[in-house]
Design an enzyme around this catalytic site. Sequence first.
Site, PDB file in Angstrom:
ATOM      1  N   GLU A  53       7.409  42.411 -18.627  1.00  0.00           N
ATOM      2  CA  GLU A  53       8.376  41.374 -18.232  1.00  0.00           C
ATOM      3  C   GLU A  53       8.164  40.134 -19.106  1.00  0.00           C
ATOM      4  O   GLU A  53       7.025  39.782 -19.418  1.00  0.00           O
ATOM      5  CB  GLU A  53       8.104  41.008 -16.763  1.00  0.00           C
ATOM      6  CG  GLU A  53       8.913  39.852 -16.224  1.00  0.00           C
ATOM      7  CD  GLU A  53       8.406  39.367 -14.851  1.00  0.00           C
ATOM      8  OE1 GLU A  53       7.181  39.408 -14.588  1.00  0.00           O
ATOM      9  OE2 GLU A  53       9.258  38.956 -14.043  1.00  0.00           O
ATOM     10  N   ASN A 117      16.382  37.087 -15.594  1.00  0.00           N
ATOM     11  CA  ASN A 117      15.134  37.718 -16.010  1.00  0.00           C
ATOM     12  C   ASN A 117      15.527  39.162 -16.324  1.00  0.00           C
ATOM     13  O   ASN A 117      15.835  39.944 -15.417  1.00  0.00           O
ATOM     14  CB  ASN A 117      14.118  37.623 -14.868  1.00  0.00           C
ATOM     15  CG  ASN A 117      12.746  38.093 -15.282  1.00  0.00           C
ATOM     16  OD1 ASN A 117      12.596  38.858 -16.226  1.00  0.00           O
ATOM     17  ND2 ASN A 117      11.733  37.664 -14.543  1.00  0.00           N
ATOM     18  N   LYS A 134      16.836  41.177 -13.128  1.00  0.00           N
ATOM     19  CA  LYS A 134      15.901  41.260 -11.987  1.00  0.00           C
ATOM     20  C   LYS A 134      16.594  40.844 -10.683  1.00  0.00           C
ATOM     21  O   LYS A 134      17.209  39.772 -10.606  1.00  0.00           O
ATOM     22  CB  LYS A 134      14.693  40.360 -12.272  1.00  0.00           C
ATOM     23  CG  LYS A 134      13.580  40.431 -11.245  1.00  0.00           C
ATOM     24  CD  LYS A 134      12.382  39.605 -11.747  1.00  0.00           C
ATOM     25  CE  LYS A 134      11.192  39.633 -10.826  1.00  0.00           C
ATOM     26  NZ  LYS A 134      10.056  38.862 -11.384  1.00  0.00           N
ATOM     27  N   GLU A 153      10.656  31.185 -10.309  1.00  0.00           N
ATOM     28  CA  GLU A 153      11.707  32.142 -10.700  1.00  0.00           C
ATOM     29  C   GLU A 153      13.010  31.894  -9.944  1.00  0.00           C
ATOM     30  O   GLU A 153      14.087  32.109 -10.474  1.00  0.00           O
ATOM     31  CB  GLU A 153      11.232  33.575 -10.469  1.00  0.00           C
ATOM     32  CG  GLU A 153      10.223  34.026 -11.489  1.00  0.00           C
ATOM     33  CD  GLU A 153      10.056  35.529 -11.480  1.00  0.00           C
ATOM     34  OE1 GLU A 153      11.025  36.247 -11.775  1.00  0.00           O
ATOM     35  OE2 GLU A 153       8.948  35.984 -11.159  1.00  0.00           O
ATOM     36  N   CYS A 178       8.877  43.615 -12.260  1.00  0.00           N
ATOM     37  CA  CYS A 178       7.780  42.985 -11.504  1.00  0.00           C
ATOM     38  C   CYS A 178       7.940  43.028  -9.995  1.00  0.00           C
ATOM     39  O   CYS A 178       7.666  44.037  -9.368  1.00  0.00           O
ATOM     40  CB  CYS A 178       7.546  41.563 -12.004  1.00  0.00           C
ATOM     41  SG  CYS A 178       5.944  40.965 -11.422  1.00  0.00           S
ATOM     42  N   ASN A 203       4.350  40.450 -14.577  1.00  0.00           N
ATOM     43  CA  ASN A 203       3.391  39.348 -14.766  1.00  0.00           C
ATOM     44  C   ASN A 203       2.918  39.008 -13.368  1.00  0.00           C
ATOM     45  O   ASN A 203       3.641  38.360 -12.601  1.00  0.00           O
ATOM     46  CB  ASN A 203       4.072  38.081 -15.304  1.00  0.00           C
ATOM     47  CG  ASN A 203       4.400  38.124 -16.781  1.00  0.00           C
ATOM     48  OD1 ASN A 203       3.688  37.579 -17.608  1.00  0.00           O
ATOM     49  ND2 ASN A 203       5.513  38.749 -17.119  1.00  0.00           N
TER      50      ASN A 203
HETATM   51  N1  CDT Z   1       6.693  38.057 -11.985  1.00  0.00           N
HETATM   52  C1  CDT Z   1       6.631  38.399 -10.673  1.00  0.00           C
HETATM   53  O1  CDT Z   1       7.604  38.840 -10.091  1.00  0.00           O
HETATM   54  N2  CDT Z   1       5.465  38.182 -10.065  1.00  0.00           N
HETATM   55  C2  CDT Z   1       5.280  38.409  -8.659  1.00  0.00           C
HETATM   56  C3  CDT Z   1       4.244  37.504  -8.114  1.00  0.00           C
HETATM   57  C4  CDT Z   1       4.352  37.441  -6.656  1.00  0.00           C
HETATM   58  S1  CDT Z   1       2.853  37.063  -5.927  1.00  0.00           S
HETATM   59  C5  CDT Z   1       2.586  38.452  -4.939  1.00  0.00           C
HETATM   60  C6  CDT Z   1       4.872  39.840  -8.334  1.00  0.00           C
HETATM   61  O2  CDT Z   1       5.460  40.406  -7.417  1.00  0.00           O
HETATM   62  O3  CDT Z   1       3.953  40.369  -8.934  1.00  0.00           O
END
Ligand code: CDT
Length: 317
Positions: A53, A117, A134, A153, A178, A203
């Site tokens: 991502e 995204n 996304k 985000e 993600c 990420n």
């Molecule tokens: N980039 C991304 O979507 N990160 C989120 C962080 C959330 S914290 C649980 C993820 O779901 O990994």
Amino acid sequence: MRYCARMPRFVNVAAAQLGPIARTDTRAQVVKRLIELLQQAHAMGCTLVVFPELALTTFFPRWYFASSNELDAFYEREMPGPETQPLFDRARQLGVGFVLGYAELTTDDDGTEHRFNTSILVDQQGNIVLRYHKVHLPGHAEHEPWRRFQHLEKRYFEPGRGFGVARAFGGVMGLAICNDRRWSETYRVMGLQGVEMIHIGYNTPVHNPPAPEHDNLSMFHNHLVMQAGAYQNGTWVVGVAKSGCEEGCEMIGGSAIIAPSGEIVAACTTTGDELAIARCDLDLCNSYKRSVFNFEAHRQVHAYGRITSQTGATPPK
Ligand code: CDT
């Protein structure tokens, strides 16, 4: 009796994990790293390379930007653009396809801007054959200074409208990004389109400010959801991290290629630039799709109404 041999449907896939990208790193520096991984994957017989991502920049939603000039620098207005063209060119020369995550900024004819995204699937001839925005945007929309780092985000992107799939690489390919991987709906909507391989860049910070009690479970949850999604839909899942300590924020690695059985068949062991490689037989999906997860035979849609008619939970009084 005539014997009809089927052509094997193998896809040699590389999960191309990236280590941290600094805020000051240029697109040219990052694209060089991507090309290096792509070449290594090609040398090892891969025809599809999956990048994470937001793979062209640091994970910028961790900062609140008051000025849109600063923010706009993280988005791509064209794909390929001048800085990403070398990746497309090298991949086409080698006959390797790829998945790339990036921040996309588009402008409608009436001047309305959209920020997504985004993840794209590029075939071995350099054509974008699937584009995904996304859907599940985590975090918050307003500046929350109490957090050790932001996760904006919800401020910087608008949610995508759905999960499509495409016929490519001899099978049915899907994309997610993600946080999508934590939601069973993501996999099932693609499962209902016969998906055979889902590519998911991520990420994921080790620390989640609203729920620090989950921090030491972050890798367990990462694999748990992707393995469940693979098995319950009879599909391959390729999960690829941007990992390591990026601008002071520790992010998990754990990139993995998961079979339709739910088993991890290849995984990264570092939190830097690294490849995990597997020869994936798309026909391994068949026995799951035809037996325990034969949707046509076993799904009971009359019982699932709440899934699309209701967002939050409503416990009984
Ligand atoms: N980039 C991304 O979507 N990160 C989120 C962080 C959330 S914290 C649980 C993820 O779901 O990994």
